[in-house]
Write an enzyme that holds these catalytic residues in place. Structure first.
Site, PDB file in Angstrom:
ATOM      1  N   ASN A  27       0.833  -1.221   0.000  1.00 41.75           N
ATOM      2  CA  ASN A  27       0.000   0.000   0.000  1.00 41.75           C
ATOM      3  C   ASN A  27       0.856   1.256   0.000  1.00 41.75           C
ATOM      4  O   ASN A  27       0.519   2.244  -0.646  1.00 41.75           O
ATOM      5  CB  ASN A  27      -0.953  -0.003   1.207  1.00 41.75           C
ATOM      6  CG  ASN A  27      -2.183  -0.838   0.939  1.00 41.75           C
ATOM      7  OD1 ASN A  27      -3.083  -0.410   0.232  1.00 41.75           O
ATOM      8  ND2 ASN A  27      -2.200  -2.058   1.472  1.00 41.75           N
ATOM      9  N   ASN A  36      -6.830   5.052   8.231  1.00 41.98           N
ATOM     10  CA  ASN A  36      -6.396   3.652   8.202  1.00 41.98           C
ATOM     11  C   ASN A  36      -7.134   2.918   7.090  1.00 41.98           C
ATOM     12  O   ASN A  36      -8.252   3.281   6.724  1.00 41.98           O
ATOM     13  CB  ASN A  36      -6.706   2.976   9.551  1.00 41.98           C
ATOM     14  CG  ASN A  36      -6.175   1.555   9.602  1.00 41.98           C
ATOM     15  OD1 ASN A  36      -5.071   1.278   9.104  1.00 41.98           O
ATOM     16  ND2 ASN A  36      -6.935   0.637  10.174  1.00 41.98           N
ATOM     17  N   HIS A  52      -8.268  -1.083   6.077  1.00 43.07           N
ATOM     18  CA  HIS A  52      -8.419  -2.398   6.709  1.00 43.07           C
ATOM     19  C   HIS A  52      -9.036  -3.381   5.700  1.00 43.07           C
ATOM     20  O   HIS A  52      -9.982  -3.017   4.992  1.00 43.07           O
ATOM     21  CB  HIS A  52      -9.305  -2.269   7.952  1.00 43.07           C
ATOM     22  CG  HIS A  52      -9.410  -3.548   8.706  1.00 43.07           C
ATOM     23  ND1 HIS A  52      -8.396  -4.031   9.513  1.00 43.07           N
ATOM     24  CD2 HIS A  52     -10.394  -4.476   8.731  1.00 43.07           C
ATOM     25  CE1 HIS A  52      -8.765  -5.186  10.021  1.00 43.07           C
ATOM     26  NE2 HIS A  52      -9.970  -5.485   9.567  1.00 43.07           N
TER      27      HIS A  52
HETATM   28  C1  GAR Z   1      -3.168  -4.386   4.148  1.00 45.30           C
HETATM   29  O1  GAR Z   1      -3.994  -5.362   3.561  1.00 45.30           O
HETATM   30  C2  GAR Z   1      -3.936  -3.573   5.154  1.00 45.30           C
HETATM   31  O2  GAR Z   1      -5.279  -3.426   4.826  1.00 45.30           O
HETATM   32  C3  GAR Z   1      -3.778  -4.401   6.404  1.00 45.30           C
HETATM   33  O3  GAR Z   1      -2.436  -4.821   6.367  1.00 45.30           O
HETATM   34  C4  GAR Z   1      -2.078  -5.049   5.006  1.00 45.30           C
HETATM   35  C5  GAR Z   1      -0.714  -4.458   4.758  1.00 45.30           C
HETATM   36  O4  GAR Z   1      -0.233  -4.851   3.513  1.00 45.30           O
HETATM   37  N1  GAR Z   1      -4.055  -3.626   7.583  1.00 45.30           N
HETATM   38  C6  GAR Z   1      -4.662  -4.110   8.646  1.00 45.30           C
HETATM   39  O5  GAR Z   1      -4.999  -5.271   8.765  1.00 45.30           O
HETATM   40  C7  GAR Z   1      -4.930  -3.073   9.746  1.00 45.30           C
HETATM   41  N2  GAR Z   1      -5.774  -3.594  10.754  1.00 45.30           N
HETATM   42  P1  GAR Z   1       0.964  -4.080   2.819  1.00 45.30           P
HETATM   43  O6  GAR Z   1       2.104  -4.021   3.848  1.00 45.30           O
HETATM   44  O7  GAR Z   1       1.338  -4.923   1.643  1.00 45.30           O
HETATM   45  O8  GAR Z   1       0.478  -2.720   2.436  1.00 45.30           O
END
Ligand code: GAR
EC number: 2.1.2.2
Length: 195
Positions: free
Chosen positions: A15, A108, A110
């Site tokens: 992200n 945030n 999620h």
């Molecule tokens: C993402 O899918 C985000 O939505 C999630 O962590 C992942 C990070 O992926 N966040 C949560 O679960 C927050 N509660 P990334 O490091 O590849 O961006």
């Protein structure tokens, strides 16, 4: 005026990368002035370095409390004149030390349709529950675990043969498009309102 953003992440940083790409393509007008990372070996740090984004990397275990490491983070945010905090896979609750000065300016993302499946492993939780639809939520951050006011949601169909990996791939594809778009809309709204 272009907003200065600090992106907080703990893991792979896909992200983070999607936000940088949107900025580069001018789909998102923001200055990514800082990566804050609580995991010294996270892949997101390599991504930030490759893109020339300054990093504040810390190890929570080296501090006696959340308030102590958040004080250090706050100093960095103030030094870089950060306007908004964008959480992108930052797997920690935000405490009072950051919530108060950044009230209404912490976002945030999620990987579920909140309020379903908050916390860790939202994709595993959705598969376990056997739902046909999950998705992505973007929300303001408050004291709770993924509980703040919801800004945007997008559904993702769960297929009967989905594994965690296959569902995560489709959810992340949605995240990478939705997060920059919603942030851009939000920045324009808040700029318009403050004129
Ligand atoms: C993402 O899918 C985000 O939505 C999630 O962590 C992942 C990070 O992926 N966040 C949560 O679960 C927050 N509660 P990334 O490091 O590849 O961006």
């Amino acid at each position: 005026m272009t907003k200065n953003i600090a992106i907080f992440a703990s893991g792979s940083g896909s992200n983070f990368q999607a936000l940088l790409r949107a900025i580069e393509k001018q789909r998102l007008q923001a200055n990514p002035v800082l990566l804050v990372c609580d995991s010294p070996h996270a892949l997101v740090i390599d991504r930030a370095k490759a893109a020339g984004v300054d990093c504040f990397v810390f190890s929570p275990k080296a501090y006696s409390s959340k308030a102590m490491f958040e004080k250090d983070i706050l100093l960095q945010l103030q030094e870089k004149h950060v306007d908004w905090i964008v959480l992108a896979g930052y797997m920690r609750l935000i405490g009072e030390t950051l919530l108060t000065p950044f009230a209404g300016r912490i976002l945030n993302i999620h990987p579920s349709l909140l309020p379903s499946f908050p916390g860790k492993d939202a994709i595993g939780q959705a598969l376990q529950a056997g739902v046909n639809i999950s998705g992505v939520t973007i929300h303001y951050v408050d004291h709770g675990m993924d509980t703040g006011p919801i800004i945007a949601q997008q559904a993702v169909v769960v297929r009967s043969d989905d594994t965690k990996a296959s569902l995560a791939r489709r959810i992340q594809k949605v995240e990478h498009a939705l997060y920059p778009r919603i942030i851009q809309e939000l920045f324009h709204e808040t700029t318009a309102l403050s004129v």
